[in-house]
Design a protein around this motif. Structure first.
Motif, PDB file in Angstrom:
ATOM      1  N   LEU A 120      22.219  47.017  39.013  1.00 30.61           N
ATOM      2  CA  LEU A 120      21.692  46.559  40.297  1.00 30.61           C
ATOM      3  C   LEU A 120      22.467  47.259  41.396  1.00 30.61           C
ATOM      4  CD1 LEU A 120      20.233  44.644  42.277  1.00 30.61           C
ATOM      5  CD2 LEU A 120      21.816  42.850  41.586  1.00 30.61           C
ATOM      6  N   ARG A 150      23.434  53.802  49.270  1.00 31.89           N
ATOM      7  CA  ARG A 150      23.922  52.612  49.952  1.00 31.89           C
ATOM      8  C   ARG A 150      25.264  52.871  50.624  1.00 31.89           C
ATOM      9  NH1 ARG A 150      27.734  49.057  46.692  1.00 31.89           N
ATOM     10  NH2 ARG A 150      27.353  47.930  48.608  1.00 31.89           N
ATOM     11  N   CYS A 202      38.252  33.378  42.319  1.00 32.76           N
ATOM     12  CA  CYS A 202      38.323  34.812  42.034  1.00 32.76           C
ATOM     13  C   CYS A 202      38.642  35.551  43.322  1.00 32.76           C
ATOM     14  CB  CYS A 202      36.987  35.313  41.488  1.00 32.76           C
ATOM     15  SG  CYS A 202      36.566  34.570  39.908  1.00 32.76           S
ATOM     16  N   LYS A 248      39.770  39.457  45.025  1.00 30.67           N
ATOM     17  CA  LYS A 248      39.857  40.894  44.754  1.00 30.67           C
ATOM     18  C   LYS A 248      40.772  41.541  45.784  1.00 30.67           C
ATOM     19  CE  LYS A 248      36.983  45.065  44.207  1.00 30.67           C
ATOM     20  NZ  LYS A 248      35.713  45.716  44.570  1.00 30.67           N
ATOM     21  N   ASP A 299      37.345  36.200  50.416  1.00 29.97           N
ATOM     22  CA  ASP A 299      37.906  35.386  49.336  1.00 29.97           C
ATOM     23  C   ASP A 299      38.853  34.335  49.897  1.00 29.97           C
ATOM     24  OD1 ASP A 299      36.500  37.244  48.005  1.00 29.97           O
ATOM     25  OD2 ASP A 299      38.181  38.148  46.940  1.00 29.97           O
ATOM     26  N   THR A 307      32.630  41.550  48.910  1.00 33.37           N
ATOM     27  CA  THR A 307      33.882  42.225  49.216  1.00 33.37           C
ATOM     28  C   THR A 307      33.660  43.166  50.396  1.00 33.37           C
ATOM     29  OG1 THR A 307      33.417  44.055  47.716  1.00 33.37           O
ATOM     30  CG2 THR A 307      34.628  42.168  46.807  1.00 33.37           C
ATOM     31  N   THR A 326      28.899  44.252  47.371  1.00 37.83           N
ATOM     32  CA  THR A 326      27.616  44.022  46.696  1.00 37.83           C
ATOM     33  C   THR A 326      27.183  42.557  46.669  1.00 37.83           C
ATOM     34  OG1 THR A 326      28.583  43.715  44.515  1.00 37.83           O
ATOM     35  CG2 THR A 326      28.062  45.975  45.151  1.00 37.83           C
ATOM     36  N   ALA A 327      28.123  41.624  46.709  1.00 38.15           N
ATOM     37  CA  ALA A 327      27.804  40.194  46.613  1.00 38.15           C
ATOM     38  C   ALA A 327      27.189  39.828  45.259  1.00 38.15           C
ATOM     39  CB  ALA A 327      26.880  39.748  47.751  1.00 38.15           C
TER      40      ALA A 327
HETATM   41  C1  LIG Z   1      31.217  53.622  46.162  1.00 41.17           C
HETATM   42  C2  LIG Z   1      30.957  52.495  45.220  1.00 41.17           C
HETATM   43  C3  LIG Z   1      29.712  51.874  45.226  1.00 41.17           C
HETATM   44  C4  LIG Z   1      29.424  50.847  44.324  1.00 41.17           C
HETATM   45  N1  LIG Z   1      28.187  50.288  44.313  1.00 41.17           N
HETATM   46  C5  LIG Z   1      27.858  49.448  43.301  1.00 41.17           C
HETATM   47  C6  LIG Z   1      26.525  48.949  43.172  1.00 41.17           C
HETATM   48  O1  LIG Z   1      25.666  49.206  44.013  1.00 41.17           O
HETATM   49  N2  LIG Z   1      26.241  48.176  42.094  1.00 41.17           N
HETATM   50  C7  LIG Z   1      27.188  47.838  41.179  1.00 41.17           C
HETATM   51  O2  LIG Z   1      26.862  47.177  40.198  1.00 41.17           O
HETATM   52  N3  LIG Z   1      28.478  48.224  41.325  1.00 41.17           N
HETATM   53  C8  LIG Z   1      28.829  49.032  42.363  1.00 41.17           C
HETATM   54  N4  LIG Z   1      30.110  49.459  42.476  1.00 41.17           N
HETATM   55  C9  LIG Z   1      31.137  48.879  41.632  1.00 41.17           C
HETATM   56  C10 LIG Z   1      31.690  47.590  42.252  1.00 41.17           C
HETATM   57  O3  LIG Z   1      32.370  47.864  43.445  1.00 41.17           O
HETATM   58  C11 LIG Z   1      32.658  46.961  41.272  1.00 41.17           C
HETATM   59  O4  LIG Z   1      31.951  46.473  40.187  1.00 41.17           O
HETATM   60  C12 LIG Z   1      33.508  45.829  41.797  1.00 41.17           C
HETATM   61  O5  LIG Z   1      34.482  45.541  40.820  1.00 41.17           O
HETATM   62  C13 LIG Z   1      32.782  44.496  42.100  1.00 41.17           C
HETATM   63  O6  LIG Z   1      31.866  44.625  43.051  1.00 41.17           O
HETATM   64  P1  LIG Z   1      32.111  44.245  44.575  1.00 41.17           P
HETATM   65  O7  LIG Z   1      33.404  44.798  45.016  1.00 41.17           O
HETATM   66  O8  LIG Z   1      30.906  44.679  45.280  1.00 41.17           O
HETATM   67  O9  LIG Z   1      32.251  42.668  44.547  1.00 41.17           O
HETATM   68  P2  LIG Z   1      31.330  41.549  45.193  1.00 41.17           P
HETATM   69  O10 LIG Z   1      30.270  41.184  44.237  1.00 41.17           O
HETATM   70  O11 LIG Z   1      30.925  41.890  46.581  1.00 41.17           O
HETATM   71  O12 LIG Z   1      32.424  40.420  45.214  1.00 41.17           O
HETATM   72  C14 LIG Z   1      32.103  39.041  45.356  1.00 41.17           C
HETATM   73  C15 LIG Z   1      33.274  38.232  44.936  1.00 41.17           C
HETATM   74  O13 LIG Z   1      33.485  38.363  43.541  1.00 41.17           O
HETATM   75  C16 LIG Z   1      34.874  38.289  43.254  1.00 41.17           C
HETATM   76  N5  LIG Z   1      35.349  39.551  42.703  1.00 41.17           N
HETATM   77  C17 LIG Z   1      34.785  40.764  42.770  1.00 41.17           C
HETATM   78  N6  LIG Z   1      35.529  41.674  42.129  1.00 41.17           N
HETATM   79  C18 LIG Z   1      36.608  41.017  41.645  1.00 41.17           C
HETATM   80  C19 LIG Z   1      37.750  41.383  40.913  1.00 41.17           C
HETATM   81  N7  LIG Z   1      37.961  42.627  40.513  1.00 41.17           N
HETATM   82  N8  LIG Z   1      38.650  40.421  40.593  1.00 41.17           N
HETATM   83  C20 LIG Z   1      38.462  39.152  40.967  1.00 41.17           C
HETATM   84  N9  LIG Z   1      37.404  38.742  41.676  1.00 41.17           N
HETATM   85  C21 LIG Z   1      36.484  39.658  42.011  1.00 41.17           C
HETATM   86  C22 LIG Z   1      35.558  38.004  44.575  1.00 41.17           C
HETATM   87  O14 LIG Z   1      35.628  36.622  44.747  1.00 41.17           O
HETATM   88  C23 LIG Z   1      34.586  38.609  45.568  1.00 41.17           C
HETATM   89  O15 LIG Z   1      34.680  38.107  46.854  1.00 41.17           O
HETATM   90  C24 LIG Z   1      30.406  50.441  43.413  1.00 41.17           C
HETATM   91  C25 LIG Z   1      31.683  51.019  43.451  1.00 41.17           C
HETATM   92  C26 LIG Z   1      31.949  52.037  44.338  1.00 41.17           C
HETATM   93  C27 LIG Z   1      33.315  52.668  44.342  1.00 41.17           C
END
Ligand SMILES: Cc1cc2nc3c(=O)[nH]c(=O)nc-3n(C[C@H](O)[C@H](O)[C@H](O)COP(=O)(O)OP(=O)(O)OC[C@H]3O[C@@H](n4cnc5c(N)ncnc54)[C@H](O)[C@@H]3O)c2cc1C
Ligand SMILES: Cc1cc2nc3c(=O)[nH]c(=O)nc-3n(C[C@H](O)[C@H](O)[C@H](O)COP(=O)(O)OP(=O)(O)OC[C@H]3O[C@@H](n4cnc5c(N)ncnc54)[C@H](O)[C@@H]3O)c2cc1C
Lengths: 359, 283
Positions: free
Chosen positions: A139, A159, B6, B8, B38, B123, B128-129
């Protein structure tokens, strides 16, 4: 957009059993009989992708059966769908993750679309994250551009990340469907074509209210409150820190009143308590796409820019001729917003009323 | 009550700079912070702890340096902290990340059943949420995103009432524990840590868990377990031309306003027409 460059990195071969996945779908978002405009924008985008792939556009409309829902099915066809999957059950009347996720997982597994698009709204992001997990597929979040890689027919989803400082193009390799959410007002609204025809497939899922844990006790519509409707405004007058103090917000509201506009703000103003967060434009606020965006005393930080740069016409007022906002505004006025805003209010008022008398 | 939050560790996005020649992110010197969203969830968890009594465990997946974020959370009042760290997690997308985090939450639940998982709304780096919904779905927890307010939590009946922001309004939802909650920003002020929590945080022995330890399958984490692949990263194209500067005959605000309106109407004749029509209709 030009042809995206070839994907780098890992090579992949789509497994044989996934090759039967076909068609581009949009999950149409409706709340209380009102369809979210992002869904119509997405139907236009899905049409372009489907034409490139030589496949059909499917729209999924979920809800309790009603005349409103039938009207929305008609809208979906008018805006580009060839097939409408009309999924009705009383338990789908209000959005709740669990029943929506269960039903969508089943409908996708049955009809096997190759691409599924949703709006990056509170509903779309909530649902997309859940069904990507049950479907165990990729996704891509909050896209601003979608295209097809010509060599392997896969979705190229672009994105912003790091708050908009970078863009990245993401693809979903050996998994189907390929899923993406798209921010409202990023894709252009297609023209409705009443001559279009399509087929409606009725689906009645097997839901039982007593199996659903979460209950909706109440719904307080914004229309009955006094929330800013920034996302749909034609004109937005926005204020930044350059306004100096909260009393000067009046100047912005005065101009907005003359123009029938909404008022937007930057984040520091929300944090300072000058405005409520429903007015914040930017990465952590609303994305807007008005015909005219007047930015008064706004520096143009990237987190603000990503929320408003798609506006048709941006007029920036700033005392600093080197302010970043002049790098992407269309029209620039170097000057004191505290003096120019009232002058604009007067001048607009005069022009509009003069013409009214003449007309 | 056992609550898992959780968190990050992310680079402070306001301070990220792009290398002008190579177009890559310059991470040097960019401070790492707890993802701002967070903190809102952590605060809400701590408020529930104050109100009804609960054990709050913070969990992060990241490199060893993410330890500093966990200690920060402990200093604010969290009781326990788990660092999920392993080279094999590198490159995880949201599907793989939520799988890995779920495996750690299930491990925690073996000791002490988990009633609520809090995640941030999103984040500021990946944005991505999707991780919160991924965790809720895997755990089979009720999913409550974009929550603006926890109205009521009844421990005896395990019922919770919340307000959830939707596009057109606010939903009031009633559900049962266990659930996963993400809080909307700006709903509460984040506390300062107490002195004794600060000392405890410094001395606290972190739990450091590997993939093997949680039992997460190797093929479902890291690059291998990630359906999405970043195929290209680039800097947004700057718009070709800068703003057209509006110059008025005289330097007075009135002259500038008049020149600005001329420029707006010239650039957007249709908008001018709409405005005039609206004015004529007396709106
Ligand atoms: C340039 C780039 C683009 C990306 N785009 C995508 C994409 O479109 N789709 C995709 O599947 N992945 C994508 N990724 C990977 C994604 O950033 C990682 O999977 C990341 O670990 C989790 O996504 P997020 O940071 O968007 O977290 P979100 O889903 O935005 O985080 C929501 C909440 O989840 C918890 N959380 C998230 N990560 C952690 C952690 N490591 N430890 C503890 N709690 C956590 C926190 O409470 C956080 O506030 C991308 C990575 C990069 C570098
Ligand atoms: C994670 C994160 C998320 C964020 N999300 C958002 C977001 O969604 N939206 C957002 O807006 N910001 C967001 N920000 C904040 C963003 O980085 C900037 O700090 C913010 O946009 C700056 O607001 P500003 O332009 O009002 O203020 P400033 O940067 O202080 O700029 C004020 C401007 O006014 C000009 N000025 C001063 N006096 C006058 C005058 N009399 N007349 C005319 N001009 C004058 C100055 O020259 C200056 O350019 C976010 C930051 C972070 C870290």
């Amino acid at each position: 957009m030009s042809e995206p460059s070839k994907p780098q990195g890992r090579k992949f071969q789509l497994p044989e059993h996934l090759k039967i996945y076909k068609n581009v779908w949009v999950i149409v978002e409706q709340e209380r009989g009102i369809v979210h405009s992002v869904s119509l924008e997405l139907l236009g985008e899905a049409r372009k992708l489907a034409d490139k792939l030589g496949v059909e556009v499917g729209a999924v409309v979920l809800g309790a059966d009603s005349p409103d829902l039938n009207r929305i099915c008609g809208d979906a066809i008018g805006y580009g769908a060839d097939i409408v999957y009309k999924v009705t059950d009383p338990a789908l009347a209000d959005y709740r993750t669990d029943p929506y996720c269960r039903v969508m997982t089943e409908v996708v597994n049955t009809h096997k679309p190759e691409i599924v698009l949703l709006g990056a709204t509170t509903l779309g992001r909530d649902l997309a994250g859940a069904i990507a997990t049950t479907l165990a597929t990729g996704l891509t979040a909050d896209c601003t551009e979608l295209d097809i890689y010509a060599d392997n027919r896969s979705l190229a989803a672009t994105r912003p990340t790091f708050g908009g400082t970078l863009l990245c193009t993401i693809q979903t390799l050996a998994y189907r469907p390929q899923m993406a959410t798209v921010r409202p007002r990023v894709m252009a609204m297609p023209e409705r074509d009443d001559a279009r025809t399509g087929r409606v497939i009725e689906i009645q899922p097997d839901l039982r209210e007593e199996d659903i844990v979460t209950k909706v006790l109440n719904f307080i519509a914004d229309r009955e409150q006094n929330e800013a409707q920034l996302a749909f405004a034609d004109i937005i007058v926005s204020a930044g820190k350059g306004l100096g103090k909260v009393e000067n917000m009046k100047l912005v509201f005065d101009l907005a009143r003359v123009l029938g506009a909404e008022v937007g703000v930057t984040r520091p103003l929300v944090q300072a308590g000058w405005a409520t967060n429903d007015r914040q434009v930017g990465q952590t606020g609303k994305t807007v796409r008005p015909k005219l965006y007047i930015a008064a005393g706004i520096s143009g930080a990237i987190q603000h820019r990503v929320g408003m740069e798609k506006s048709d016409l941006i007029l920036a007022i700033n005392t600093d001729p080197n302010a970043t906002i002049f790098d992407f505004a269309h029209l620039g006025l170097v000057g004191d917003a505290l003096k120019i805003l009232p002058a604009l209010t007067d001048a607009f008022g005069r022009r509009l009323s003069i013409n009214r008398m003449a007309g | 009550m056992h609550i898992v939050v959780c968190i990050k560790q992310v680079p402070d996005s306001a301070q990220i700079r792009i290398h002008p020649v190579t177009n890559t992110i310059m991470r040097q010197g960019v401070p790492a912070i707890i993802n701002p969203f967070d903190l809102f969830s952590l605060e809400e968890a701590l408020r529930l702890k104050d109100k009804v009594g609960a054990r709050v465990t913070v969990l992060t997946m990241g490199p060893p340096m993410a330890e500093t974020s966990l200690r920060k959370a402990l200093s604010l009042g969290a009781d326990d902290a788990v660092l999920l760290t392993d080279r094999k997690f590198a490159g995880s997308d949201t599907l793989a990340t939520s799988y890995a985090l779920t495996s750690a939450i299930q491990k925690l639940a073996e000791e002490d059943p988990v009633d609520i998982v809090f995640c941030g709304k999103q984040t500021v780096d990946g944005d991505t949420a999707q991780v919160g919904p991924g965790i809720a779905t895997r755990l089979g927890f009720e999913q409550l995103t974009y929550i603006t307010k926890i109205e009521d939590l009844d421990i005896a009946s395990r019922e919770i009432v919340v307000q959830r922001r939707s596009e057109g309004g606010v939903q009031v939802l009633k559900t049962k524990l266990p659930c996963m909650i993400t809080m909307l920003e700006g709903t509460n002020t984040i506390r300062f840590g107490k002195m004794d929590d600060l000392f405890r945080a410094a001395r606290y022995e972190l739990k450091t868990w590997s993939r093997d330890f949680t039992g997460a399958e190797e093929g479902r984490v890291g690059l291998k377990g990630s359906p999405t692949v970043v195929s290209k990263v680039f800097v947004p194209k700057p718009r070709a031309e800068k703003a057209k500067m509006i110059v008025a005959d005289a330097d007075t605000p009135d002259a500038m306003a008049a020149a600005a309106i001329d420029a707006i109407f010239a650039a957007q004749p249709k908008l001018a027409g709409d405005l005039l029509a609206r004015a004529a209709a007396g709106l």
